[in-house]
Design a protein around this motif. Structure first.
Motif, PDB file in Angstrom:
ATOM      1  N   GLY A  71      -3.746  12.433  -1.473  1.00  0.00           N
ATOM      2  CA  GLY A  71      -3.022  11.728  -0.418  1.00  0.00           C
ATOM      3  C   GLY A  71      -3.678  10.421  -0.004  1.00  0.00           C
ATOM      4  N   THR A  72      -4.471   9.833  -0.898  1.00  0.00           N
ATOM      5  CA  THR A  72      -5.181   8.599  -0.535  1.00  0.00           C
ATOM      6  C   THR A  72      -4.230   7.405  -0.529  1.00  0.00           C
ATOM      7  N   VAL A  73      -4.686   6.330   0.090  1.00  0.00           N
ATOM      8  CA  VAL A  73      -3.880   5.107   0.103  1.00  0.00           C
ATOM      9  C   VAL A  73      -4.230   4.290  -1.144  1.00  0.00           C
ATOM     10  N   GLU A  74      -3.188   3.994  -1.901  1.00  0.00           N
ATOM     11  CA  GLU A  74      -3.321   3.215  -3.138  1.00  0.00           C
ATOM     12  C   GLU A  74      -2.966   1.776  -2.789  1.00  0.00           C
ATOM     13  N   ASP A  75      -3.897   0.853  -2.977  1.00  0.00           N
ATOM     14  CA  ASP A  75      -3.579  -0.529  -2.573  1.00  0.00           C
ATOM     15  C   ASP A  75      -3.026  -1.369  -3.722  1.00  0.00           C
ATOM     16  N   ARG A 107       0.866  -1.183   0.000  1.00  0.00           N
ATOM     17  CA  ARG A 107       0.000   0.000   0.000  1.00  0.00           C
ATOM     18  C   ARG A 107       0.896   1.223   0.000  1.00  0.00           C
ATOM     19  N   ILE A 108       0.595   2.163  -0.870  1.00  0.00           N
ATOM     20  CA  ILE A 108       1.424   3.369  -0.981  1.00  0.00           C
ATOM     21  C   ILE A 108       0.524   4.608  -0.906  1.00  0.00           C
ATOM     22  N   LYS A 109       1.174   5.744  -0.707  1.00  0.00           N
ATOM     23  CA  LYS A 109       0.395   6.983  -0.646  1.00  0.00           C
ATOM     24  C   LYS A 109       0.392   7.617  -2.031  1.00  0.00           C
ATOM     25  N   ASN A 110      -0.787   8.020  -2.481  1.00  0.00           N
ATOM     26  CA  ASN A 110      -0.886   8.724  -3.762  1.00  0.00           C
ATOM     27  C   ASN A 110      -0.624  10.206  -3.474  1.00  0.00           C
ATOM     28  N   VAL A 111       0.642  10.600  -3.620  1.00  0.00           N
ATOM     29  CA  VAL A 111       1.055  11.927  -3.134  1.00  0.00           C
ATOM     30  C   VAL A 111       0.459  13.080  -3.941  1.00  0.00           C
TER      31      VAL A 111
END
Ligand code: AHR
Length: 514
Positions: A118-122, A110-114
């Motif tokens: 700023g949502t969490v991208e799974d 899971r990464i941050k969509n900067v």
């Protein structure tokens, strides 16, 4: 022959200029450039609800789906005959590490969509999900590689993973992940907006990057992939000049991005709905700036590439308004009106007219973001007025552009005027002519006299009209068909080579001539 037609056409038009009528002379037997089918391309980024919710709901979703893809959206997109889909960004592309998006979905990081909220991208939508989608849609894939925060090694691994059929590490990793045969991936973008979110580079620095990355695409993909250099921000002609001067040999295409802002500027884009005639007019006027942009970028390219080997790809375009009230500002969710449909039609006309150099264009973005084709809410879907224009214009894809001489009445507001009517005329492989005409005037119908040389017409076929009750009408979940195509019957054959066409105010029509 072409010049004689243009001269006779112009004389005929000038003698007509005193009449208040629109006149279109078409040389139906001429050989113009092919209108690349890729001018009708699309773009889907990991941004807001474009991919997640808009296209991908996952196989376990209560929303009806085919292997995780929304069934309704899939069917609607199939009907458009989409030629190409660009992915995964946009700005997101230069933060995307493709290995995060392969393997079992529940084990993907899971990464941050900067860039976008700023949502969490799974990472549940990755390379397999995208390329399988392209196969389902029958379209070409256009991958944006990460240059801003990636490496050459990462990019060539991705290329091998996608297109290699050899017994090598990356192709075997793909096989382990369930895909035996390579996919067909035609286009690769070397970074996105490298002058901005893609690394804030100077054109000189980026030109070196382009050569470096481009060299290895060539080595690993051979001639299977078209290398697209990251192009200019709007009217930055210096960017195009430097890239063409230093790196033209390392690419097959160079992009440019241009967004229409109806309001005074980026800090006041204004709303997508409820606007008055001033914003209707200024949206159309700013959309028509595409003519100047592609003309001037093409002129710069001509200096270095007179044979037009390098295509100009407008791989992001469309109207960008304020987001819908109450929605996440980072999700870029906006409504879509008949004004936006007219911007789409007039812009596609511009691309068609520049078919000798402009070889691809990708409207931003496919679902729920910016000038979308489709809006979704839970298990409901709305086709936007822009969707209908793309559906009507698909008849021109791959056709031969026909040269015309054209005089249009004006649409004036205050001290400013725009041509009221816009057009594309093409000939398809069967010899049939396809005509699209738009009337952007907010309140006045337009009569267009269409005269053909080199062909006579026995009948008008497949006439379709898109118009709306008001210049700011939109389709909503409550009233999804307010702006919808209806049969068009107002193209009247006056004599075998002359037609009179009546266009309602704020309308787009398409019809065939046989
Ligand atoms: O389409 C939205 C954004 O606009 C893209 O991510 C970026 O390339 C452009 O600035």
């Amino acid at each position: 022959m072409k010049r004689i037609f243009a001269t006779i056409g112009m004389l005929a038009l000038l003698s007509w200029a005193g009449h208040s009528q629109n006149r279109l002379l078409v040389d139906a037997s001429a050989e113009g450039p092919e209108i690349s089918k890729y001018l009708y391309g699309h773009f889907a980024e990991h941004l807001g609800r474009c991919i997640y919710d808009g296209i991908w709901v996952g196989p376990g979703s209560a929303v009806p789906n085919v292997n995780g893809y929304r069934k309704d959206v899939l069917e609607a997109l199939k009907a458009l005959n989409m030629p190409v889909l660009r992915w995964p960004g946009g700005c997101f592309a230069d933060t995307y590490h493709w290995k995060d998006g392969i393997g079992p979905r529940d084990r993907r990081p899971r990464i941050k969509n900067v860039f976008w909220g700023g949502t969490v991208e799974d990472n549940s939508f990755g390379t397999h999900e995208f390329l399988d989608l392209c196969e389902l849609l029958g379209c070409d894939a256009y991958i944006s590689a990460n240059v801003g925060s990636g490496t050459v090694e990462e990019m060539v691994d991705w290329i091998e993973y996608m297109i290699s059929d050899d017994d090598i590490e990356m192709a075997n990793l793909r096989r382990q992940n369930g895909r035996d045969k390579p996919w067909n991936v035609r286009f690769i973008g070397i970074g996105n907006e490298s002058w901005g979110c893609g690394g804030n580079m100077t054109p000189e620095y980026y030109a070196d990057k382009m050569k470096q990355y481009g060299s290895y695409v060539r080595e690993y993909a051979r001639d299977k992939m078209v290398r697209v250099g990251c192009g200019a921000n709007g009217e930055d002609y210096n960017w195009t000049r430097v890239l063409m001067d230093k790196a033209a040999r390392n690419m097959e295409a160079l992009s440019v991005h241009y967004y229409t802002i109806a309001g005074p500027g980026w800090n006041n884009k204004t709303a997508a709905t409820g606007f008055g005639e001033e914003l209707y007019f200024s949206g159309l006027k700013k959309g028509l700036r595409m003519e100047e942009l592609v003309t001037l970028h093409s002129q710069v390219m001509d200096q270095f590439d007179p044979r037009k080997r390098v295509g100009l790809y407008v791989d992001e375009w469309g109207i960008w308004t304020d987001v819908e009230p109450g929605t996440n500002p980072g999700f870029l969710f906006q409504q879509n009106s008949i004004r936006d449909a007219l911007i789409a039609a007039t812009t596609l006309d511009i691309f068609n007219r520049h078919a000798d150099r402009v070889k691809m264009a990708n409207i931003a973005q496919t679902v729920n973001v910016l000038q979308a084709m489709i809006l979704t809410r839970d298990d409901k879907m709305v086709l936007t007025p822009t969707y209908h224009v793309f559906n009507m214009y698909k008849v021109h894809a791959g056709g031969t552009l026909l040269p015309v001489s054209f005089l249009s009445e004006k649409y004036s507001l205050g001290n400013e005027s725009l041509p009221a009517v816009s057009q594309t005329v093409s000939r398809d492989a069967s010899g049939k002519l396809n005509v699209s005409l738009s009337n952007i005037h907010a309140s006045k119908a337009m009569k267009v006299l269409l005269e053909l040389s080199g062909k006579t017409v026995a009948r008008v076929t497949g006439g379709t009209l898109l118009t709306a009750p008001a210049f700011n009408s939109v389709n909503t979940f409550e009233n999804p068909s307010l702006v919808s195509p209806v049969p068009f019957r107002d193209a009247r054959i006056v004599s075998p080579a002359v037609l009179e066409v009546t266009l309602p105010p704020r309308s787009v029509v398409t019809f065939g001539l046989e």
